[in-house]
Write a protein that holds these residues in place. Structure first.
Motif, short mmCIF file in Angstrom:
data_model
loop_
_atom_site.label_atom_id
_atom_site.label_comp_id
_atom_site.label_asym_id
_atom_site.label_seq_id
_atom_site.Cartn_x
_atom_site.Cartn_y
_atom_site.Cartn_z
N ARG A 39 0.85 -1.19 0.00
CA ARG A 39 0.00 0.00 0.00
C ARG A 39 0.89 1.24 0.00
O ARG A 39 2.10 1.17 0.22
CB ARG A 39 -0.93 0.02 1.20
N PHE A 40 0.25 2.39 -0.22
CA PHE A 40 0.91 3.69 -0.13
C PHE A 40 -0.05 4.58 0.64
O PHE A 40 -1.01 5.11 0.07
CB PHE A 40 1.21 4.25 -1.52
N GLY A 41 0.15 4.70 1.97
CA GLY A 41 -0.85 5.36 2.79
C GLY A 41 -2.16 4.59 2.69
O GLY A 41 -2.18 3.35 2.78
N PRO A 42 -3.29 5.27 2.46
CA PRO A 42 -4.57 4.56 2.32
C PRO A 42 -4.75 3.87 0.98
O PRO A 42 -5.69 3.08 0.81
CB PRO A 42 -5.60 5.68 2.50
N GLN A 121 -7.79 2.96 -11.92
CA GLN A 121 -8.65 2.83 -10.75
C GLN A 121 -7.82 2.72 -9.47
O GLN A 121 -6.82 2.00 -9.43
CB GLN A 121 -9.55 1.60 -10.87
N VAL A 122 -8.27 3.44 -8.45
CA VAL A 122 -7.60 3.47 -7.15
C VAL A 122 -8.57 3.04 -6.07
O VAL A 122 -9.74 3.46 -6.08
CB VAL A 122 -7.05 4.89 -6.85
N TRP A 123 -8.13 2.19 -5.15
CA TRP A 123 -8.90 1.83 -3.97
C TRP A 123 -8.24 2.46 -2.75
O TRP A 123 -7.02 2.33 -2.56
CB TRP A 123 -8.94 0.32 -3.76
N LEU A 124 -9.03 3.12 -1.93
CA LEU A 124 -8.56 3.70 -0.69
C LEU A 124 -9.22 2.99 0.48
O LEU A 124 -10.46 2.97 0.57
CB LEU A 124 -8.88 5.20 -0.63
N ALA A 125 -8.42 2.42 1.36
CA ALA A 125 -8.96 1.72 2.52
C ALA A 125 -9.27 2.73 3.63
O ALA A 125 -8.55 3.72 3.82
CB ALA A 125 -7.96 0.70 3.03
N ALA A 174 2.55 17.36 0.67
CA ALA A 174 1.58 16.60 1.46
C ALA A 174 2.32 15.50 2.19
O ALA A 174 3.51 15.26 1.95
CB ALA A 174 0.49 16.02 0.56
N GLY A 175 1.60 14.83 3.09
CA GLY A 175 2.22 13.71 3.78
C GLY A 175 2.68 12.65 2.79
O GLY A 175 3.79 12.12 2.87
N ARG A 176 1.82 12.36 1.80
CA ARG A 176 2.15 11.44 0.72
C ARG A 176 1.57 11.98 -0.58
O ARG A 176 0.43 12.45 -0.60
CB ARG A 176 1.60 10.03 0.98
N VAL A 177 2.34 11.88 -1.65
CA VAL A 177 1.88 12.29 -2.98
C VAL A 177 2.20 11.16 -3.96
O VAL A 177 3.33 10.65 -4.00
CB VAL A 177 2.56 13.59 -3.45
N VAL A 221 -2.84 12.88 -9.94
CA VAL A 221 -2.10 13.16 -8.70
C VAL A 221 -2.99 12.94 -7.48
O VAL A 221 -4.07 13.54 -7.37
CB VAL A 221 -1.57 14.60 -8.70
N TRP A 222 -2.52 12.10 -6.57
CA TRP A 222 -3.17 11.90 -5.27
C TRP A 222 -2.33 12.54 -4.18
O TRP A 222 -1.10 12.38 -4.17
CB TRP A 222 -3.33 10.40 -4.97
N ALA A 223 -2.98 13.25 -3.27
CA ALA A 223 -2.30 13.84 -2.12
C ALA A 223 -3.02 13.39 -0.85
O ALA A 223 -4.26 13.48 -0.77
CB ALA A 223 -2.31 15.37 -2.21
N PHE A 224 -2.26 12.90 0.10
CA PHE A 224 -2.82 12.39 1.36
C PHE A 224 -2.23 13.14 2.54
O PHE A 224 -1.01 13.15 2.72
CB PHE A 224 -2.53 10.90 1.51
#
Length: 231
Positions: A39-42, A121-125, A174-177, A221-224
């Motif tokens: 995983r990468f963060g969520p 497609q991205v899944w976020l837990a 961000a914490g994770r990008v 781009v995803w930022a968490f």
């Protein structure tokens, strides 16, 4: 503060092939297990699917995740939560699957409505998933800029940049990008040699950084979260 940048090349991803379908997995999935790529963060799933017409994923179940799909080409027919519809290129679909406890596991299907349908497609837990829902929107992308197109969970932001040759955009701090080259290519930068379609940056607690398109490029781009404080 442990600042890291990893370049994840398309060639390093696991490719799964089935009748009428090819999928590139960025993380462990199904029979493919990599203990260093869980995983990468969520983000527990980042898949790039290419389907022929009529092929895809028949009715199946989910719970405990938010699923975000960006259609690159073709058309993706969705049934299950909400009315049946076809998601077109440039549209973003967000499926909230519920928790499987207070809400039954969500059933849905995703099948190519047109030849050479491609979607990322991205899944976020999440431990606190919203109630089941399905939403499709058509964001207006500002040329040469990063446009937020979805925020499916608190602290999770999905943006898209549609870049022309030589356009420069700033990836957020961000914490994770996670920045994925869906189409096109980026020029060589201080972070890496050129990135091409299927390559990605994975950044942890990294300051904002600028990247430049070498050819017409779509960047996902995803930022968490927010960066960790400097000790």
């Amino acid at each position: 503060m442990d600042v890291t940048v990893e370049i994840r090349r398309a060639s390093a991803r696991f490719t799964e092939r089935a009748s009428g379908r090819a999928t590139q997995h960025s993380f462990s999935f199904g029979n493919h297990h990599d203990p260093e790529r869980l995983r990468f963060g969520p983000m527990v799933c980042h898949d790039d699917h290419l389907l022929t017409a009529g092929e895809g994923f028949d009715t199946h179940r989910h719970s405990g995740v938010a699923i975000v799909s960006w259609v690159v080409s073709g058309g993706l027919a969705h049934t299950g939560v909400g009315d049946p519809l076809v998601v077109a290129p440039g549209q973003v679909a967000v499926l909230q699957t519920g928790d499987g406890v207070d809400h039954p596991a969500v059933e849905h299907s995703e099948v190519a409505a047109e030849p050479r349908t491609r979607f990322v497609q991205v899944w976020l837990a999440t431990d606190e998933p919203p109630a089941p829902s399905y939403d499709v929107s058509t964001p207006v992308l500002l040329p040469g800029a990063l446009t937020e197109v979805a925020a499916p969970l608190p602290g999770a932001r999905f943006s898209v940049a549609r870049l022309g040759i030589g356009d420069t955009v700033e990836l957020p701090a961000a914490g994770r990008v996670h920045a994925y080259v869906a189409t096109g290519a980026l020029t060589r930068s201080s972070l890496a040699e050129p990135l091409v379609a299927g390559d990605a940056f994975e950044m942890v607690d990294h300051p904002a950084v600028s990247v430049t398109a070498a050819v017409p490029t779509d960047l996902l781009v995803w930022a968490f979260g927010t960066p960790s404080p400097v000790e």
